[in-house]
Scaffold this motif. Sequence first.
Motif, PDB file in Angstrom:
ATOM      1  N   GLU A  21       0.829  -1.206   0.000  1.00  8.46           N
ATOM      2  CA  GLU A  21       0.000   0.000   0.000  1.00  8.46           C
ATOM      3  C   GLU A  21       0.869   1.263   0.000  1.00  8.46           C
ATOM      4  N   LEU A  22       1.965   1.218   0.731  1.00 10.74           N
ATOM      5  CA  LEU A  22       2.871   2.364   0.761  1.00 10.74           C
ATOM      6  C   LEU A  22       3.495   2.602  -0.612  1.00 10.74           C
ATOM      7  N   ILE A  23       3.907   1.526  -1.268  1.00 18.13           N
ATOM      8  CA  ILE A  23       4.467   1.639  -2.622  1.00 18.13           C
ATOM      9  C   ILE A  23       3.430   2.221  -3.573  1.00 18.13           C
ATOM     10  N   GLN A  24       2.194   1.746  -3.472  1.00 14.51           N
ATOM     11  CA  GLN A  24       1.141   2.241  -4.357  1.00 14.51           C
ATOM     12  C   GLN A  24       0.892   3.729  -4.119  1.00 14.51           C
ATOM     13  N   ALA A  25       0.924   4.170  -2.863  1.00 14.57           N
ATOM     14  CA  ALA A  25       0.738   5.592  -2.566  1.00 14.57           C
ATOM     15  C   ALA A  25       1.844   6.416  -3.217  1.00 14.57           C
ATOM     16  N   LEU A  26       3.070   5.927  -3.145  1.00 13.42           N
ATOM     17  CA  LEU A  26       4.189   6.648  -3.771  1.00 13.42           C
ATOM     18  C   LEU A  26       4.057   6.630  -5.292  1.00 13.42           C
ATOM     19  N   GLN A  27       3.641   5.507  -5.850  1.00 12.78           N
ATOM     20  CA  GLN A  27       3.463   5.418  -7.304  1.00 12.78           C
ATOM     21  C   GLN A  27       2.358   6.351  -7.797  1.00 12.78           C
ATOM     22  N   ASN A  28       1.368   6.602  -6.961  1.00  8.37           N
ATOM     23  CA  ASN A  28       0.258   7.471  -7.345  1.00  8.37           C
ATOM     24  C   ASN A  28       0.525   8.944  -7.066  1.00  8.37           C
ATOM     25  N   GLY A  29       1.700   9.261  -6.550  1.00  5.88           N
ATOM     26  CA  GLY A  29       2.043  10.671  -6.428  1.00  5.88           C
ATOM     27  C   GLY A  29       2.385  11.190  -5.052  1.00  5.88           C
ATOM     28  N   ALA A  30       2.281  10.358  -4.023  1.00  9.66           N
ATOM     29  CA  ALA A  30       2.710  10.823  -2.701  1.00  9.66           C
ATOM     30  C   ALA A  30       4.217  11.045  -2.744  1.00  9.66           C
ATOM     31  N   THR A  31       4.676  12.091  -2.104  1.00 14.30           N
ATOM     32  CA  THR A  31       6.113  12.377  -2.078  1.00 14.30           C
ATOM     33  C   THR A  31       6.694  12.192  -0.684  1.00 14.30           C
ATOM     34  N   GLY A  32       5.852  11.814   0.268  1.00 12.56           N
ATOM     35  CA  GLY A  32       6.324  11.555   1.619  1.00 12.56           C
ATOM     36  C   GLY A  32       5.311  10.744   2.393  1.00 12.56           C
ATOM     37  N   LEU A  33       5.803   9.999   3.373  1.00  8.55           N
ATOM     38  CA  LEU A  33       4.947   9.180   4.230  1.00  8.55           C
ATOM     39  C   LEU A  33       5.349   9.416   5.680  1.00  8.55           C
TER      40      LEU A  33
END
Length: 138
Positions: A90-102
């Motif tokens: 899920e974290l990878i998918q968030a980054l792939q969809n445009g998140a730049t930080g977690l």
Amino acid sequence: MTKIALIINDSNLLKRLQDILHLQPGIVCIAAAENLSCFWKNLPKRGQADIIFVDGNLPDNSAIQVVSALRKQFPKAEIILLVDTEDGRELIQALQNGATGLLKKGFSEFSLPKLIRTIQNGGALLSPAFARKLIAYF
């Protein structure tokens, strides 16, 4: 002037973060809301955020949908997802969809100005626990 937007599903936390931002020179909160639909309504016309802090657990959309929608509207913004999941996929998918930080939920709200300065200085926000998850995923 750094323009910040907040989409946080906790009204008390949302208010505290707004109060902290209000005290910071060179930073303005252009929109704050408890969900995505209210965010779109509260966003000023032509409002462009530099940094968006978004709750990964919003009631009206999944985190992945929210990040995708925000990325389309704000192609140059830093989108920081506040999450409590430990699911590497899920974290990878968030980054792939445009998140730049977690960031892990529960971070010290008083560290918000320092976190913003990190972004302004070209750094990335990634909680150590999430960094380990991402490394293990790869």
